[in-house]
Design a protein around this motif. Structure first.
Motif, PDB file in Angstrom:
ATOM      1  N   LYS A 171      -8.913   5.821 -18.733  1.00 25.36           N
ATOM      2  CA  LYS A 171      -8.903   7.009 -19.585  1.00 25.36           C
ATOM      3  C   LYS A 171     -10.311   7.321 -20.090  1.00 25.36           C
ATOM      4  N   ARG A 172     -10.527   8.611 -20.334  1.00 23.27           N
ATOM      5  CA  ARG A 172     -11.806   9.038 -20.907  1.00 23.27           C
ATOM      6  C   ARG A 172     -11.537  10.246 -21.795  1.00 23.27           C
ATOM      7  N   ASP A 173     -12.031  10.212 -22.993  1.00 22.43           N
ATOM      8  CA  ASP A 173     -11.823  11.290 -23.966  1.00 22.43           C
ATOM      9  C   ASP A 173     -10.346  11.701 -24.052  1.00 22.43           C
ATOM     10  N   GLY A 174      -9.499  10.715 -24.083  1.00 22.57           N
ATOM     11  CA  GLY A 174      -8.072  11.001 -24.256  1.00 22.57           C
ATOM     12  C   GLY A 174      -7.344  11.404 -22.982  1.00 22.57           C
ATOM     13  N   LYS A 175      -8.080  11.602 -21.869  1.00 24.37           N
ATOM     14  CA  LYS A 175      -7.425  11.986 -20.614  1.00 24.37           C
ATOM     15  C   LYS A 175      -7.176  10.750 -19.772  1.00 24.37           C
ATOM     16  N   VAL A 176      -6.016  10.706 -19.123  1.00 22.81           N
ATOM     17  CA  VAL A 176      -5.681   9.539 -18.289  1.00 22.81           C
ATOM     18  C   VAL A 176      -5.880   9.905 -16.821  1.00 22.81           C
ATOM     19  N   PHE A 177      -6.533   9.012 -16.084  1.00 27.66           N
ATOM     20  CA  PHE A 177      -6.770   9.222 -14.651  1.00 27.66           C
ATOM     21  C   PHE A 177      -6.062   8.120 -13.870  1.00 27.66           C
ATOM     22  N   VAL A 178      -5.402   8.532 -12.790  1.00 26.78           N
ATOM     23  CA  VAL A 178      -4.698   7.541 -11.959  1.00 26.78           C
ATOM     24  C   VAL A 178      -5.330   7.556 -10.573  1.00 26.78           C
ATOM     25  N   ASN A 179      -6.193   6.603 -10.298  1.00 25.78           N
ATOM     26  CA  ASN A 179      -6.848   6.558  -8.982  1.00 25.78           C
ATOM     27  C   ASN A 179      -5.840   6.131  -7.918  1.00 25.78           C
ATOM     28  N   PRO A 180      -5.987   6.631  -6.696  1.00 21.39           N
ATOM     29  CA  PRO A 180      -5.040   6.222  -5.653  1.00 21.39           C
ATOM     30  C   PRO A 180      -5.184   4.741  -5.295  1.00 21.39           C
ATOM     31  N   PHE A 181      -4.094   4.217  -4.716  1.00 27.25           N
ATOM     32  CA  PHE A 181      -4.128   2.840  -4.227  1.00 27.25           C
ATOM     33  C   PHE A 181      -5.025   2.750  -3.005  1.00 27.25           C
ATOM     34  N   GLY A 182      -5.785   1.679  -2.902  1.00 28.71           N
ATOM     35  CA  GLY A 182      -6.424   1.364  -1.634  1.00 28.71           C
ATOM     36  C   GLY A 182      -5.355   0.769  -0.748  1.00 28.71           C
ATOM     37  N   PRO A 183      -5.528   0.782   0.574  1.00 28.74           N
ATOM     38  CA  PRO A 183      -4.485   0.186   1.424  1.00 28.74           C
ATOM     39  C   PRO A 183      -4.391  -1.316   1.147  1.00 28.74           C
ATOM     40  N   PRO A 184      -3.167  -1.853   0.986  1.00 30.37           N
ATOM     41  CA  PRO A 184      -3.081  -3.298   0.756  1.00 30.37           C
ATOM     42  C   PRO A 184      -3.615  -4.040   1.979  1.00 30.37           C
ATOM     43  N   PRO A 185      -4.394  -5.104   1.807  1.00 27.16           N
ATOM     44  CA  PRO A 185      -4.951  -5.787   2.969  1.00 27.16           C
ATOM     45  C   PRO A 185      -3.842  -6.290   3.892  1.00 27.16           C
ATOM     46  N   ALA A 186      -3.935  -5.953   5.183  1.00 25.81           N
ATOM     47  CA  ALA A 186      -2.912  -6.380   6.133  1.00 25.81           C
ATOM     48  C   ALA A 186      -3.025  -7.879   6.357  1.00 25.81           C
ATOM     49  N   ASN A 187      -4.241  -8.383   6.236  1.00 24.96           N
ATOM     50  CA  ASN A 187      -4.492  -9.789   6.482  1.00 24.96           C
ATOM     51  C   ASN A 187      -5.050 -10.379   5.190  1.00 24.96           C
ATOM     52  N   LEU A 188      -4.413 -11.440   4.716  1.00 25.14           N
ATOM     53  CA  LEU A 188      -4.810 -11.983   3.415  1.00 25.14           C
ATOM     54  C   LEU A 188      -5.802 -13.130   3.533  1.00 25.14           C
ATOM     55  N   ASP A 189      -6.294 -13.376   4.741  1.00 24.16           N
ATOM     56  CA  ASP A 189      -7.106 -14.582   4.923  1.00 24.16           C
ATOM     57  C   ASP A 189      -8.496 -14.502   4.306  1.00 24.16           C
ATOM     58  N   LYS A 262      -4.846 -20.729   7.637  1.00 22.08           N
ATOM     59  CA  LYS A 262      -5.283 -20.638   6.240  1.00 22.08           C
ATOM     60  C   LYS A 262      -4.399 -21.522   5.338  1.00 22.08           C
ATOM     61  N   LEU A 263      -3.105 -21.514   5.643  1.00 22.69           N
ATOM     62  CA  LEU A 263      -2.196 -22.325   4.829  1.00 22.69           C
ATOM     63  C   LEU A 263      -2.527 -23.813   4.971  1.00 22.69           C
ATOM     64  N   MET A 264      -2.984 -24.212   6.167  1.00 22.62           N
ATOM     65  CA  MET A 264      -3.355 -25.623   6.362  1.00 22.62           C
ATOM     66  C   MET A 264      -4.544 -25.994   5.489  1.00 22.62           C
ATOM     67  N   GLN A 265      -5.495 -25.041   5.351  1.00 19.04           N
ATOM     68  CA  GLN A 265      -6.650 -25.314   4.472  1.00 19.04           C
ATOM     69  C   GLN A 265      -6.173 -25.574   3.041  1.00 19.04           C
ATOM     70  N   LEU A 295       3.201 -22.495  12.488  1.00 18.84           N
ATOM     71  CA  LEU A 295       3.053 -23.151  11.182  1.00 18.84           C
ATOM     72  C   LEU A 295       3.547 -24.596  11.252  1.00 18.84           C
ATOM     73  N   LEU A 296       4.736 -24.777  11.822  1.00 16.74           N
ATOM     74  CA  LEU A 296       5.307 -26.130  11.854  1.00 16.74           C
ATOM     75  C   LEU A 296       4.470 -27.061  12.741  1.00 16.74           C
ATOM     76  N   GLU A 297       3.973 -26.546  13.852  1.00 14.40           N
ATOM     77  CA  GLU A 297       3.139 -27.405  14.724  1.00 14.40           C
ATOM     78  C   GLU A 297       1.869 -27.827  13.992  1.00 14.40           C
ATOM     79  N   ARG A 298       1.298 -26.899  13.259  1.00 13.33           N
ATOM     80  CA  ARG A 298       0.075 -27.245  12.511  1.00 13.33           C
ATOM     81  C   ARG A 298       0.381 -28.270  11.418  1.00 13.33           C
ATOM     82  N   ILE A 299       1.526 -28.107  10.773  1.00 12.58           N
ATOM     83  CA  ILE A 299       1.904 -29.081   9.740  1.00 12.58           C
ATOM     84  C   ILE A 299       2.076 -30.457  10.393  1.00 12.58           C
ATOM     85  N   CYS A 300       2.669 -30.438  11.587  1.00 10.43           N
ATOM     86  CA  CYS A 300       2.894 -31.681  12.324  1.00 10.43           C
ATOM     87  C   CYS A 300       1.557 -32.381  12.603  1.00 10.43           C
TER      88      CYS A 300
END
Ligand code: B12
Length: 605
Positions: A171-189, A262-265, A295-300
């Protein structure tokens, strides 16, 4: 020491130490108390990400510190913190009252420092939050690391226009601004979630073990989590983290998976500082067969020393359990059935299986080396009658007998409490799900969580049960479950006795509160519940896994500490070599951050 961002986790109710609020069993099946003193794991990923770019981030779990020490001086702590910005978690709606009260204290002692709210509930109530003088920004969405980097950069450079920061409401001077979402990262690594390295490093670096603890009691039984994804493939009606809830609230169209590598790390890191079980959050089968196999092979290959606890969202057959048994040295399972009533489950979109299939699943898991299997039921569900809730315990008995009274089985019942999740299908369309919503706005929820007992905190009732009936059904269920557990020697007689007494005491006390509420008695004058602080009948001990050692040996722990300090030393040298960050210039963005930066101008509302 001066920080760029101090992340504060508030208690659900401020100040729970001074009021006679009876929160009962609302947190019986989570490791934290009813003060909800566990901070969002995303605090560590924000901290780790920002520190990568030279900022200093400190986590202060105010709620846990208050639970730990009844005399802990919150105001003194806040007054002493020096930071360019404060972040406050309103991830879980039960923190509605506590988060605002903490924000007011921050503004009292640091009137010129910006206060940023974040989390799923802040996202949902972002516009209403803007009406509070103590809130300057809301960082919306379920993935905010790179947007937070952009915001802290802007704040430090003295900006007054924040229109390029994705996900931001400002907000600025009593006005509220809603910025758009950035695209959620497809890859979280690109991000570490949770960032254990950051969390451990900050303990050494900022000498703040107590501030950074995930929840009170963590040191005596350090549980850890492996977050497989953000978002969910399932669309359970009551869940504020369902597919449609994420789409509605966070503009997330599909879940993002974390890669098995990444999960193994993460597992490698966790097993160096604790030996207790690792909770694998989210059914791994949501990633598809190839994902599960890899995933299971890496855990193994890794052969982790910690036990892994998997969640199941739907039925599983012998093939699945054979695979798990072959690859994972030690594993347990968690199944949230909610109801033993197939019809109730179907209407709420939960665990799409027949009861017969569930019994088969449990038997198969036990036959394939599962070391502990927790089954969870709920009271307060739409379409659930008193009789239906009681049948949950009959079903426990049916499963138990079908599995030859196997001692690896544990059964739990918790209320659907304290709140229906905002953004869930049930919250958005209560009438379609046999519910009556009793609170709409953030302000309503602040009022609800300020009530004297959990009966009046509840933000809903169902077509079949009022709040009073839900409470009574809950205690009747707990009583029946308690007797079942004694009968099958799942608990000791002294535990049974303690729980039975707490149930009776709770019922009597809640009747007193009901009368006091009817008479308009203020919270401060409510009778005090004497027997136990929260009147909880929690069976936390049953939720714990038996482990020989909770921590690895001291040598290994010191090595982790030294390695992390060395890492920080290297990072400091790099920072000195590139003084950009210290002169207020923008941080170099990672490729993911660059992709996320949006050029659209802020949408003015
Ligand atoms: C894992 C989990 C847990 C873990 C806790 C893990 C943790 N410490 O974060 C456990 C099992 C302990 C748990 C407990 C509870 N949970 Co829970 N949980 C989940 C689950 C399955 C995944 C959460 C997740 O993926 N988080 C990842 C992302 C979304 O969050 P994050 O990385 O932590 O944070 C990012 C953003 O949210 C944001 N953010 C968050 N906080 C902040 C703060 C600031 C300042 C900023 C800038 C940004 C920010 O930025 C972060 C980084 O990108 C969701 C369901 C789902 N599928 O989403 C439910 C969910 C979040 N839980 C929920 C609830 C209700 C609870 C409980 C209140 C239940 C209860 N009655 O006991 C307790 C609260 C415990 C406490 N605080 O002490 C609801 C929340 C609904 C709502 N809006 O209130 C959800 C949506 C669904 C559900 N019913 O289970 N939960």
């Amino acid at each position: 020491m001066e920080f760029d961002l101090a992340l504060l986790h508030p208690p659900s109710f401020y100040d729970f130490r001074k009021n006679n609020q009876f929160r009962g069993p609302i947190s019986d099946v989570v490791p934290s108390s009813s003060v909800f003193d566990m901070y969002p794991i995303g605090f560590t990923s924000i901290g780790g990400y920002l520190e990568r770019f030279g900022h200093r981030v400190k986590i202060v779990n105010l709620a846990a510190r208050m639970v730990h020490n009844r005399r802990f001086d919150v105001e003194k702590k806040i007054r002493g913190l020096k930071s360019a910005a404060f972040g406050i978690s309103l991830h879980w709606l039960p923190h509605a009252q506590g988060s605002i009260e903490i924000a007011k204290l921050v503004k009292k002692y640091h009137p010129d420092v910006p206060v940023i709210f974040g989390g799923l509930s802040s996202t949902y109530y972002h516009r209403e939050l803007m009406q509070h003088d103590c809130v300057d920004f809301v960082m919306r969405g379920d993935s905010t690391e790179s947007a937070m980097l952009a915001l802290i950069d802007e704040i430090k450079s003295g900006a007054v226009d924040f229109s390029t920061v994705p996900n931001l409401t400002w907000k600025r001077d009593g006005k509220v601004f809603v910025n758009p979402f950035g695209p959620p990262p497809a890859n979280l690594d690109d991000i570490d979630i949770p960032d254990y390295r950051y969390a451990m490093r900050s303990v050494f670096q900022y000498r703040s073990l107590l501030d950074a603890l995930p929840y009170e009691g963590w040191l005596s039984y350090p549980l850890s989590a492996l977050l497989t994804m953000r978002g969910c493939t399932q669309d359970c009606a009551l869940c504020g983290g369902s597919r449609s809830a994420y789409s509605f609230n966070c503009a997330r169209t599909k879940p993002s998976m974390r890669s098995p590598a990444k999960l193994m790390q993460d597992i490698e890191c966790i097993q160096r500082f604790c030996r207790t079980p690792i909770f694998v959050i989210g059914d791994i089968r949501q990633g598809g067969t190839k994902y599960v196999d890899e995933l299971l092979e890496r855990i193994c290959d890794l052969r982790p020393s910690n036990e892994l606890v998997f969640e199941l969202f739907w039925g599983a057959d012998d093939d699945f359990f054979e695979k798990v048994q072959r690859t994972v040295r030690k594993y347990s399972l968690e199944i949230t059935l909610e109801s033993a009533d197939e019809d109730v489950r179907r209407k709420n979109g939960k665990f799409p299986c027949t009861n017969q299939e569930i019994v088969q699943l449990v038997r198969s898991a036990l036959d394939h080396g599962c070391r502990k299997l927790d089954i969870f039921f709920m009271v307060g569900l739409p379409h659930q009658t008193y009789e239906s809730a009681m049948r949950n315990i009959d079903f426990c008995e049916e499963i138990h007998r079908a599995c030859d009274c196997d001692k690896r089985l544990c059964y739990f019942i918790a209320p659907l409490a304290p709140f229906l999740d905002p953004a869930s299908r049930a919250f958005e369309h209560p009438e379609q799900f046999g519910l009556k919503r009793l609170a709409d706005t953030l302000e309503d929820h602040i009022r609800h969580f300020s009530a004297p007992s959990w009966e009046f905190i509840l933000n809903y009732e169902t077509d079949l049960q009022s709040r009073e009936q839900i409470v009574k059904t809950m205690y009747a269920s707990l009583d029946k479950l308690n007797n079942f557990k004694l009968q099958y020697e799942l608990i000791a007689p002294d535990v049974h006795h303690r729980i039975a007494k707490e149930i009776v005491d709770s019922l009597v006390y809640m009747e007193l509160v009901r009368i006091a509420v009817r008479d308009g008695t203020p919270l401060e004058e409510m009778p005090q519940f004497i027997e136990s602080e929260h009147g909880t009948t929690r069976t936390q001990r049953e939720l714990r896994w038996k482990v020989k050692h909770r921590y690895p040996n001291l040598f290994s722990l010191s090595m982790v500490g030294m390695k992390l300090l060395a890492e920080e030393g290297r990072a400091m040298v790099l920072r000195r070599a590139s003084p950009l960050h210290w002169t207020g210039q923008r941080s170099p963005r990672s490729p993911v951050a660059q992709a996320e930066a949006v050029s659209d101008t802020a949408e003015e509302r």
